[in-house]
Design a protein around this motif. Structure first.
Motif, PDB file in Angstrom:
ATOM      1  N   GLU A  78       1.000  -1.284   0.001  1.00 39.52           N
ATOM      2  CA  GLU A  78      -0.153   0.075   0.001  1.00 39.52           C
ATOM      3  C   GLU A  78       0.772   1.252   0.067  1.00 39.52           C
ATOM      4  O   GLU A  78       0.456   2.355  -0.795  1.00 39.52           O
ATOM      5  CB  GLU A  78      -0.946  -0.012   1.046  1.00 39.52           C
ATOM      6  CG  GLU A  78      -1.972  -1.110   1.176  1.00 39.52           C
ATOM      7  CD  GLU A  78      -3.086  -0.765   0.128  1.00 39.52           C
ATOM      8  OE1 GLU A  78      -2.807   0.135  -0.803  1.00 39.52           O
ATOM      9  OE2 GLU A  78      -3.957  -1.917   0.343  1.00 39.52           O
ATOM     10  N   VAL A  81       2.416   1.573  -3.566  1.00 40.91           N
ATOM     11  CA  VAL A  81       1.250   2.080  -4.693  1.00 40.91           C
ATOM     12  C   VAL A  81       0.932   3.374  -4.367  1.00 40.91           C
ATOM     13  O   VAL A  81       0.366   4.017  -5.203  1.00 40.91           O
ATOM     14  CB  VAL A  81       0.170   0.955  -4.732  1.00 40.91           C
ATOM     15  CG1 VAL A  81       0.871  -0.180  -5.285  1.00 40.91           C
ATOM     16  CG2 VAL A  81      -0.707   0.930  -3.571  1.00 40.91           C
ATOM     17  N   GLU A 108      -5.132   5.078  -1.784  1.00 43.81           N
ATOM     18  CA  GLU A 108      -3.810   4.252  -1.361  1.00 43.81           C
ATOM     19  C   GLU A 108      -3.288   4.839  -0.023  1.00 43.81           C
ATOM     20  O   GLU A 108      -2.785   4.017   0.840  1.00 43.81           O
ATOM     21  CB  GLU A 108      -2.886   4.140  -2.492  1.00 43.81           C
ATOM     22  CG  GLU A 108      -3.599   3.700  -3.926  1.00 43.81           C
ATOM     23  CD  GLU A 108      -3.839   2.382  -3.748  1.00 43.81           C
ATOM     24  OE1 GLU A 108      -4.175   1.581  -2.778  1.00 43.81           O
ATOM     25  OE2 GLU A 108      -4.348   1.923  -4.922  1.00 43.81           O
ATOM     26  N   HIS A 111      -5.469   3.535   2.815  1.00 42.32           N
ATOM     27  CA  HIS A 111      -5.116   2.192   2.855  1.00 42.32           C
ATOM     28  C   HIS A 111      -3.875   2.013   3.781  1.00 42.32           C
ATOM     29  O   HIS A 111      -3.840   1.370   4.848  1.00 42.32           O
ATOM     30  CB  HIS A 111      -5.026   1.394   1.741  1.00 42.32           C
ATOM     31  CG  HIS A 111      -6.164   1.400   0.918  1.00 42.32           C
ATOM     32  ND1 HIS A 111      -5.951   1.132  -0.557  1.00 42.32           N
ATOM     33  CD2 HIS A 111      -7.394   1.899   1.284  1.00 42.32           C
ATOM     34  CE1 HIS A 111      -7.326   1.121  -0.949  1.00 42.32           C
ATOM     35  NE2 HIS A 111      -8.215   1.545   0.101  1.00 42.32           N
ATOM     36  N   GLU A 216     -10.270  -1.185  -3.979  1.00 37.47           N
ATOM     37  CA  GLU A 216      -9.472  -2.013  -5.245  1.00 37.47           C
ATOM     38  C   GLU A 216     -10.074  -2.162  -6.209  1.00 37.47           C
ATOM     39  O   GLU A 216      -9.585  -2.077  -7.490  1.00 37.47           O
ATOM     40  CB  GLU A 216      -8.657  -3.116  -4.533  1.00 37.47           C
ATOM     41  CG  GLU A 216      -7.745  -3.063  -3.360  1.00 37.47           C
ATOM     42  CD  GLU A 216      -6.640  -1.896  -3.762  1.00 37.47           C
ATOM     43  OE1 GLU A 216      -6.319  -1.396  -4.980  1.00 37.47           O
ATOM     44  OE2 GLU A 216      -6.014  -1.302  -2.762  1.00 37.47           O
TER      45      GLU A 216
HETATM   46 FE   FE2 Z   1      -4.595  -0.073  -1.786  1.00 35.26          FE
END
Ligand code: FE2
Ligand code: FE2
Length: 300
Positions: A78, A81, A108, A111, A216
């Motif tokens: 995470e 990304v 992201e 997350h 996602e």
């Molecule tokens: Fe993610």
């Protein structure tokens, strides 16, 4: 009992599907995905984690180690990304796409924040996200490092150097949305969530992870839409996507191997056999490729 690469032999032989099929598959565009994002908000710092520490303490050392391995790949992934996404935001082609891409970078980051909070409050691994990531690095394998620290980083740099480079954008979206999210993340989320639900433990984690999983799916939907449009405009794009998959699927197959095992072993992961794990991954990717109008290249 086939693994991911063997499955590519049994699936579609890599040819582009009938053109008439393509127009039947309507995907949500970036404007619709942006509006969906507005309706699907959640708070990484608002989820109730009060039951999770007691569940965690009740597990054996081996079980804790195993779960930590599975979750740490996600935590580090995470962060990767999030920080390696800016090139794609710069590569927007219209206002709706820019709005959508900005939401994905926030997702992201959210997350990563959820994992940071969870490791701190439930696993007692604190010190801030940078210190946490350094500590959990021991859990990832060489294939993970190759994909997230080398391939993804290099492709993001190419896009930042020239956001108008459409070839670089196709490569990045194939790596990020088709392989990292569409093949690996969806599979990891399915196996880990199912395992924890069957055990009836860590409800706070399950709630956060389900929200992450919903995000996602939206991210993969964007990548599928983009590649579908690009292939419709220029069929040679399909060969580029397949070449990138041929390069990365052998690495992805190795990412999905538990510690101490090899790809060829008949291992189990979170209660699923190797062939179930890799079968799920193959199917997740095949579905998106079919919507794009492509098959998966044969690899072994
Ligand atoms: Fe993610
Ligand atoms: Fe994502």
């Amino acid at each position: 009992m086939a693994h991911l690469l063997e499955l590519t032999q049994q699936g579609d032989p890599g040819t582009i599907v009938d053109e008439s099929q393509l127009d039947k598959i309507q995907l949500q565009n970036p404007q619709q995905l942006y509006e969906l994002w507005e309706r699907q908000q959640w708070q990484a710092h608002g989820i109730d984690l009060s039951r999770d520490p007691a569940d965690w303490q009740a597990l054996s050392d081996d079980e804790r180690e195993y779960i930590l391995w599975g979750l740490s790949s996600f935590f580090i992934g995470e962060e990767r990304v999030t920080t390696q996404f800016s090139g794609l935001v710069m590569a927007y082609e219209d206002q709706s796409e820019e709005a959508y891409l900005a939401t994905q970078q926030v997702d992201e980051a959210r997350h990563t924040q959820f994992f940071g909070r969870y490791y701190d409050q439930v696993f007692s691994i604190g010190g801030g996200i940078d210190a946490q990531l350094e500590r959990v690095r021991e859990h990832v394998n060489d294939a993970f490092v190759r994909l997230f620290d080398e391939v993804l980083v290099a492709e993001n740099k190419r896009l930042i150097a020239d956001p108008s480079d459409r070839g670089a954008k196709i490569d990045f979206i194939t790596t990020y949305m088709m392989v990292i999210e569409g093949t690996l993340a969806l599979t990891g989320q399915y196996t880990i969530t199912t395992f924890l639900e069957r055990r009836g433990i860590l409800p706070g984690f399950i709630e956060g992870f389900q929200n992450i999983s919903r995000d996602e799916h939206r991210h993969v939907a964007y990548g599928t839409w983009y590649l579908q449009q690009a292939v419709r405009r220029d069929r040679s794009v399909g060969e580029r996507v397949q070449a990138k998959l041929a390069e990365l699927l052998p690495i992805a197959a190795e990412v999905l191997v538990p510690p101490g095992c090899s790809l060829e072993d008949e291992w189990e992961m979170f209660g699923f056999t190797r062939s179930e794990v890799h079968g799920y991954a193959f199917q997740a990717l095949s579905r998106r490729m079919k919507a794009i109008g492509l098959g998966i290249p044969q690899l072994v």
